[in-house]
Write an enzyme that holds these catalytic residues in place. Structure first.
Site, PDB file in Angstrom:
ATOM      1  N   HIS A 194       0.869  -1.178   0.000  1.00 63.29           N
ATOM      2  CA  HIS A 194       0.000   0.000   0.000  1.00 63.29           C
ATOM      3  C   HIS A 194       0.910   1.233   0.000  1.00 63.29           C
ATOM      4  O   HIS A 194       1.943   1.232   0.664  1.00 63.29           O
ATOM      5  CB  HIS A 194      -0.879   0.065   1.254  1.00 63.29           C
ATOM      6  N   GLU A 232      -3.748  -4.424  -5.126  1.00 61.89           N
ATOM      7  CA  GLU A 232      -5.141  -4.578  -5.548  1.00 61.89           C
ATOM      8  C   GLU A 232      -5.831  -3.217  -5.696  1.00 61.89           C
ATOM      9  O   GLU A 232      -6.747  -2.894  -4.939  1.00 61.89           O
ATOM     10  CB  GLU A 232      -5.946  -5.468  -4.591  1.00 61.89           C
TER      11      GLU A 232
END
Length: 275
Positions: A194, A232
Site C-alpha cells: 500500500h 489490488e
C-alpha cells in the site's frame, strides 16, 4: 478506517491518489463469499489453496481482522515460530537504503510517538481522505497504526524516506496471511504493498511509479522466500493501474472484494532481473 487508495503518480495527467485498497475490505470483519472472487484465464487461477500459516493464524478466530490491523496478537515466541524467523516480513527495519532515479530511498517502520503528527496531516489532505478514510484527529490515525504495530506482524506501516526526508507512507503486508488470500489463489509469502505519497509537490511527476518499482525490488531482494509482490487497486482507478504496470507489475485478474472490484496486480520474481 483502513485505506482504499493512495497517491498515484504515472507521470502523465496529475493523479491525486495511488490505490492501496485491501485494508477497508479486511478490517470490516465481513465474511468473504465462498468463491475466490477471481476472474481470469491465466495460470494464477489454478490450484487455490490457503497457506498453512494462514490457516494456523485464523484457526478458532471467527472475528479476527485482516492484514492492516487486527484484534489478534501473538507473543514474541509465537512470531519466532514462523518460517521467516523472528518476524513475518524479514525485518524491514534492516532492509537499508536503495538507490532510485529520484535519490536514496529507504523504508523506516513507523514510530507512533514521533511520526503520528506527520501521517495524520497526510491523512487529512482532501486529496487523500476520500480514499484512505482516515481523516480526523490523531487518535484516528493512531488507532490504525497501532492495529498493525501491536498485531502479529502481518502488516508493517513505514515511512518512505527519500534523500533523508519522509515523503510517503507505506504498508508492507503478508497478502497470503490476510483475508485477501480468500479472494485470489495466494501463494506462500506473497507480499502486498500500500502506498500514499504525502506531499503535493511529490505528486504528478512519476515519483509513485519510481518508488513502487524500488520497493517491489526491495521486497524481492530482502525476502528470498517471496516469489511475488501483489497489489489490488480499484479497477476503476486507471491511473493507479497504469502506475503499477509502469513499475513492472502485470494485470492478473479482476477480484471481487467486499467493498469493490479490484485489479489484482502481480510483480513476479522471474522478471526481477529483466525489468
Amino acid at each position: 478506517m483502513p485505506p482504499t487508495d493512495a497517491s498515484a503518480d504515472t507521470g502523465a495527467a496529475p493523479v491525486t491518489e495511488l490505490d492501496t485498497s485491501l485494508g477497508t475490505a479486511l478490517d470490516t470483519g465481513a465474511v468473504p463469499s465462498s468463491s475466490s472472487g477471481v476472474s481470469s484465464d491465466n495460470e494464477d487461477t489454478m490450484d487455490l489453496r490457503l497457506p498453512d500459516e494462514f490457516i494456523a493464524l485464523f484457526a478458532d478466530e471467527p472475528g479476527v481482522r485482516g492484514a492492516t490491523g487486527g484484534d489478534r496478537q501473538v507473543t514474541t515466541e509465537q512470531a519466532c515460530d514462523t518460517p521467516d524467523g523472528d518476524d513475518l516480513l524479514d525485518r524491514i527495519a534492516d532492509w537499508g537504503v536503495t538507490s532510485t532515479p529520484a535519490g536514496a530511498f529507504r523504508l523506516v517502520p513507523v514510530r507512533v510517538e514521533s511520526d503520528l503528527p506527520l501521517i495524520t496531516r497526510w491523512m487529512n489532505d482532501p486529496a487523500v481522505t476520500a480514499f484512505w478514510e482516515l481523516a480526523g484527529p490523531e487518535t484516528v490515525t493512531e488507532e490504525h497504526l497501532r492495529g498493525q504495530l501491536e498485531g502479529d506482524g502481518r502488516s508493517v506501516p513505514c515511512l518512505g524516506v527519500l534523500e533523508g526526508t519522509p515523503m510517503s507512507y507505506w504498508e508492507i503486508y503478508r497478502a497470503d496471511l490476510g483475508l485477501l488470500a480468500r479472494h485470489y489463489p495466494a501463494r506462500p509469502h506473497d507480499t502486498g504493498i500500500h502506498l500514499l505519497v504525502g506531499g503535493v509537490a511529490n505528486r504528478g511527476r512519476g515519483l509513485g511509479t519510481t518508488l513502487l518499482r524500488a520497493v517491489a525490488d526491495l521486497v524481492l531482494d530482502k525476502r528470498p522466500s517471496c516469489a511475488r509482490v501483489v497489489a489490488e487497486p480499484d479497477l476503476r482507478n486507471t491511473p493507479s493501474v497504469s502506475a503499477f504496470l509502469s513499475a513492472g507489475f502485470r494485470f492478473s485478474a479482476e477480484v471481487d472484494l467486499p467493498d469493490k472490484r479490484a485489479a489484482l496486480m502481480v510483480r513476479d520474481r522471474a522478471l526481477h532481473d529483466v525489468l
